[in-house]
Design a protein around this motif. Structure first.
Motif, PDB file in Angstrom:
ATOM      1  N   ASN A  34      39.412 -32.466 -15.126  1.00 12.41           N
ATOM      2  CA  ASN A  34      39.377 -33.032 -13.765  1.00 12.41           C
ATOM      3  C   ASN A  34      37.956 -32.991 -13.227  1.00 12.41           C
ATOM      4  OD1 ASN A  34      42.242 -31.280 -13.715  1.00 12.41           O
ATOM      5  ND2 ASN A  34      42.424 -33.394 -13.016  1.00 12.41           N
ATOM      6  N   LEU A  65      35.969 -33.857  -9.366  1.00  9.77           N
ATOM      7  CA  LEU A  65      36.064 -34.290  -7.968  1.00  9.77           C
ATOM      8  C   LEU A  65      34.662 -34.269  -7.367  1.00  9.77           C
ATOM      9  CD1 LEU A  65      37.682 -35.121  -5.489  1.00  9.77           C
ATOM     10  CD2 LEU A  65      38.043 -32.695  -4.982  1.00  9.77           C
ATOM     11  N   THR A 108      38.229 -29.992   1.498  1.00  9.69           N
ATOM     12  CA  THR A 108      38.976 -30.641   0.406  1.00  9.69           C
ATOM     13  C   THR A 108      38.585 -30.062  -0.955  1.00  9.69           C
ATOM     14  OG1 THR A 108      37.302 -32.384   0.341  1.00  9.69           O
ATOM     15  CG2 THR A 108      39.292 -32.801   1.656  1.00  9.69           C
ATOM     16  N   LEU A 109      37.300 -29.737  -1.107  1.00  8.89           N
ATOM     17  CA  LEU A 109      36.860 -29.138  -2.366  1.00  8.89           C
ATOM     18  C   LEU A 109      37.482 -27.756  -2.561  1.00  8.89           C
ATOM     19  CD1 LEU A 109      33.044 -30.010  -2.576  1.00  8.89           C
ATOM     20  CD2 LEU A 109      34.934 -31.071  -3.815  1.00  8.89           C
ATOM     21  N   GLU A 114      40.286 -26.552  -1.253  1.00  9.46           N
ATOM     22  CA  GLU A 114      41.727 -26.660  -1.498  1.00  9.46           C
ATOM     23  C   GLU A 114      42.014 -27.147  -2.918  1.00  9.46           C
ATOM     24  OE1 GLU A 114      43.068 -29.244   1.566  1.00  9.46           O
ATOM     25  OE2 GLU A 114      43.146 -27.671   3.110  1.00  9.46           O
ATOM     26  N   GLN A 115      41.233 -28.145  -3.365  1.00  9.96           N
ATOM     27  CA  GLN A 115      41.458 -28.666  -4.710  1.00  9.96           C
ATOM     28  C   GLN A 115      41.086 -27.638  -5.766  1.00  9.96           C
ATOM     29  OE1 GLN A 115      42.827 -32.010  -5.679  1.00  9.96           O
ATOM     30  NE2 GLN A 115      43.168 -30.412  -7.196  1.00  9.96           N
ATOM     31  N   SER A 116      40.016 -26.881  -5.518  1.00 11.54           N
ATOM     32  CA  SER A 116      39.609 -25.836  -6.453  1.00 11.54           C
ATOM     33  C   SER A 116      40.692 -24.780  -6.593  1.00 11.54           C
ATOM     34  CB  SER A 116      38.308 -25.188  -5.978  1.00 11.54           C
ATOM     35  OG  SER A 116      37.944 -24.108  -6.807  1.00 11.54           O
ATOM     36  N   GLN A 117      41.273 -24.373  -5.465  1.00 14.56           N
ATOM     37  CA  GLN A 117      42.346 -23.377  -5.505  1.00 14.56           C
ATOM     38  C   GLN A 117      43.566 -23.890  -6.262  1.00 14.56           C
ATOM     39  OE1 GLN A 117      42.845 -22.583  -1.311  1.00 14.56           O
ATOM     40  NE2 GLN A 117      41.197 -21.057  -1.262  1.00 14.56           N
ATOM     41  N   GLN A 118      43.884 -25.162  -6.075  1.00 13.71           N
ATOM     42  CA  GLN A 118      45.036 -25.742  -6.763  1.00 13.71           C
ATOM     43  C   GLN A 118      44.804 -25.786  -8.271  1.00 13.71           C
ATOM     44  OE1 GLN A 118      48.131 -26.702  -5.585  1.00 13.71           O
ATOM     45  NE2 GLN A 118      48.540 -26.862  -7.788  1.00 13.71           N
ATOM     46  N   TRP A 119      43.602 -26.206  -8.683  1.00 12.04           N
ATOM     47  CA  TRP A 119      43.297 -26.255 -10.115  1.00 12.04           C
ATOM     48  C   TRP A 119      43.348 -24.864 -10.737  1.00 12.04           C
ATOM     49  CZ3 TRP A 119      38.553 -30.096  -9.815  1.00 12.04           C
ATOM     50  CH2 TRP A 119      39.050 -31.401  -9.637  1.00 12.04           C
ATOM     51  N   ASP A 145      46.741 -23.779 -11.333  1.00 17.41           N
ATOM     52  CA  ASP A 145      47.290 -24.444 -12.517  1.00 17.41           C
ATOM     53  C   ASP A 145      46.734 -23.873 -13.818  1.00 17.41           C
ATOM     54  OD1 ASP A 145      48.772 -26.099 -10.891  1.00 17.41           O
ATOM     55  OD2 ASP A 145      47.298 -27.726 -10.914  1.00 17.41           O
ATOM     56  N   VAL A 163      37.365 -23.574 -12.899  1.00 14.99           N
ATOM     57  CA  VAL A 163      36.673 -24.512 -12.011  1.00 14.99           C
ATOM     58  C   VAL A 163      35.194 -24.155 -11.912  1.00 14.99           C
ATOM     59  CG1 VAL A 163      36.561 -25.484  -9.684  1.00 14.99           C
ATOM     60  CG2 VAL A 163      38.784 -24.904 -10.693  1.00 14.99           C
TER      61      VAL A 163
END
Length: 641
Positions: free
Chosen positions: A351, A353, A433-434, A436-441, A444, A448
């Motif tokens: 991924n 971003l 947004t970065l 939140e997306q980092s935490q989600q990745w 998973d 990151v």
């Protein structure tokens, strides 16, 4: 002369390495030659050659049979085979029916081949242990009073201090008391990402140090190190006979004892009970030994399994022995290693971003720094940028911050790549947004990496080991096939393991495991299910592969030790071939059972006919050999499909 010398040398080496195989091959050649000499009418030459075949092919079986008889006071199939073969030879000489001598030689040949296969299996076990031993260092660099001294690992004691320089193999388990480095622990955990080690952390023997120097304190004896425990686990699991093997050995001895006792009774009682003359009695007793020999019973199994092995080879499945082909058909639970088995085993960018419309600048800055790093994450990022046909300016003044990231200058402006806290501490606030997306990745199970340039955060890159494309489909097929339990065993962290498990559909996950803990789980599964298979590719999987009823290794990605320890190898790493292997094993089970019933039934018929006096020796031999041919042809059915 030179050619003859080379041939002699090669033959001598072959005999030293595989004496049983050489004996079996030589016996087969002599049996064929002796049979041909009989066809030509050269009786003296034929008898001499066949005698040599008896001696060469039957020596080992005779030795084992007599050893069992005199030391353990037990009969076994080896002794029965020798008695039956000599009986056939003696009867052939007595009645001048010399082809009976060939029949006895064929009995010996069959057992010689069986002994050669058993010898090969033992050599394979020894090679797997030697492969594990190669991971252990013989010496260590001990530090005492500021002086370095190279000593044997066996002389290390608890409390000693050892220095590990960059790139060296860790000689024994220890606790880090000074230094920082990353260690390649794939030999122990199977994970491709190097582990960071600093003061207070434990390191394991057999792992490879990275670029930093470490000073260790020995906290347990070298013989108690993890790699030594792995070696002992493999040795123990491979030498323990499974219950089925123990049953077969008991059956063989019971069968041999029954036939020998029955042969003696048949050779002595009929003159007193049935009024037979002694010539008729001895004749019937020898026929009994010939027709009761377990050739057809043995042919019920080996041709079937060998045909199944050939079938599997055509489909990219390498069975190392016939027993495992039969055993895989009984598997009801399967344990998968994660890295290199369910996943590809190499880190890849999954991924990206960017805070800008294009990801080009983000990747170019990251690659400019990471292309100068030897860390697997850096290699993955640089490779991904190259695949996007991007070009970048080489960074200067590059400095790696241990365990945090890497910094450098690109066109006289500062560039930073690394962990979130490391990058954010030197830059402006990151976009929500970065974060939140980092935490989600990370949730998973991905790693990151943050990228910043000229005091501006450009974005984030997620790196992970990717799932094999066929993994989910292969597991779904296994469940439809009736496999009751599918689990994942991994040394990786629980979050990453559960993420992979969800993608492929396994039933249960066991994470953060050491090799010996994988063995414990296999043992628990074995108590619940009829048979358990283990699939892995790394050295750390070797004990579990050995402990499992069926050990399966990934052929292309597998380590040498895993390949040697496993019973089955999936060539080209094709997980979808597991379904074919299990179906093939179940077919083999069915054919073997049919053949055994037929073989035993035919033996009973021949024995009854012999006892009633309605069979001659040639007919007995014909029936004996005919039943052997029939079950052999039946076994060849597995070549289809």
């Amino acid at each position: 002369m030179v050619a003859a010398t080379r041939f002699t040398s090669r033959f001598t080496n072959l005999f030293k390495e595989h004496p049983d195989a050489v004996a079996a091959i030589t016996c087969g050649v002599l049996v064929f030659l002796g049979w041909q000499m009989l066809n030509f009418g050269w009786l003296g030459v034929a008898l001499f050659i066949l005698t040599a075949a008896y001696v060469i092919g039957g020596f080992e079986s005779a030795r084992e049979g007599l050893t069992t008889l005199f030391k353990e006071k037990e009969f076994d199939v080896d002794l029965l085979m020798i008695v039956a073969a000599l009986g056939a030879a003696g009867l052939g000489l007595w009645r001048q029916e010399y082809y009976l001598i060939v029949d006895g030689a064929v009995l010996i040949l069959i057992f010689a081949i069986s002994g050669a296969l058993e010898g090969y299996a033992m050599q394979r076990t020894e090679r797997s242990i030697q492969g594990l031993m190669s991971l252990t260092a013989d010496t260590a660099r001990m530090v005492r009073n500021g002086q370095e001294r190279i000593i044997p690992v066996s002389e290390l004691k608890i409390g000693d201090q050892v220095l590990i320089k960059p790139g060296e193999l860790v000689p024994t388990d220890g606790l880090v008391i000074e230094g920082f480095s990353t260690l390649n622990q794939s030999s122990i955990t199977g994970e491709s990402i190097p582990a960071e080690k600093t003061v207070g952390d434990e390191v394991f023997a057999g792992t490879i140090n990275g670029h930093g120097a470490l000073r260790l304190k020995i906290h347990q004896p070298p013989e108690s190190s993890l790699i030594q425990r792995v070696i002992r686990l493999v040795q123990q699991a491979q030498t323990e006979a499974p219950p089925s093997q123990q049953f077969i050995e008991r059956f063989e001895r019971g069968y041999a004892k029954l036939i020998v006792i029955a042969g003696i009774l048949l050779g002595t009682l009929p003159p007193f009970l049935l009024g037979w003359n002694w010539e008729e009695t001895i004749y019937r007793a020898l026929i009994f030994l010939v027709v009761a020999s377990p050739c057809a019973l043995m042919a019920s199994i080996m041709p079937t399994l060998l045909s199944g092995i050939a079938n599997g080879a055509r489909h990219g499945i390498l069975f190392k022995n016939g027993a495992q082909l039969e055993r895989i058909g009984r598997v009801r639970a399967i344990a998968f290693d994660k890295t290199g088995t369910l996943t590809i085993g190499n880190l890849q960018v999954v991924n990206v971003l960017s805070t800008q419309p294009s990801t080009d600048k983000l990747l170019q800055v990251a690659a400019a720094l990471e292309s100068l790093s030897e860390h697997p994450i850096g290699e993955a990022i640089a490779q991904f940028a190259s695949q996007q046909n991007l070009h970048w300016t080489t960074a200067v003044n590059v400095q790696a911050q241990a365990g945090q990231g890497i910094t450098g200058e690109i066109n006289s402006k500062m560039a930073i790549v690394g962990k979130a806290a490391f990058v954010q501490a030197q830059m402006n606030d990151a976009a929500k947004t970065l974060i939140e997306q980092s935490q989600q990745w990370e949730f998973d199970g991905k790693t990151v990496v943050w990228v910043a340039y000229a005091r501006e955060i450009l974005g984030i890159i997620a790196v992970a080991d990717t799932v094999r494309p066929a993994a989910a489909k292969a597991i779904a097929r296994l469940k439809r096939l009736g496999i009751e339990q599918i689990v994942m065993l991994t040394g990786d962290n629980s979050r990453t393991a559960h993420s992979i498990a969800q993608q492929v559909g396994v039933d249960q996950v066991y994470a953060e495991l050491l090799p010996e803990e994988k063995v414990d789980i296999i043992r628990k599964l074995q108590k619940q299910y009829q048979a358990v298979a283990m699939i892995g590719d790394g050295i750390n999987d070797a004990p579990a592969l050995a402990q499992a009823d069926v050990g399966i290794a990934m052929g292309a990605a597998g380590s040498d030790v895993a390949l040697e320890t496993a019973d089955i190898v999936l060539m080209a790493d094709r997980l979808e071939r597991l379904e074919h292997a299990i179906r093939l094993g179940r077919r083999a089970q069915g054919v073997v059972k049919q053949n055994i019933v037929f073989a035993l039934s035919f033996v009973v018929i021949l024995l009854i006919t012999n006892f009633t006096g309605n069979i001659t020796l040639p007919l007995g031999v014909l029936g004996h050999e005919g039943s052997t041919v029939i079950v052999t042809l039946s076994g060849l059915r597995l070549l289809r499909g």
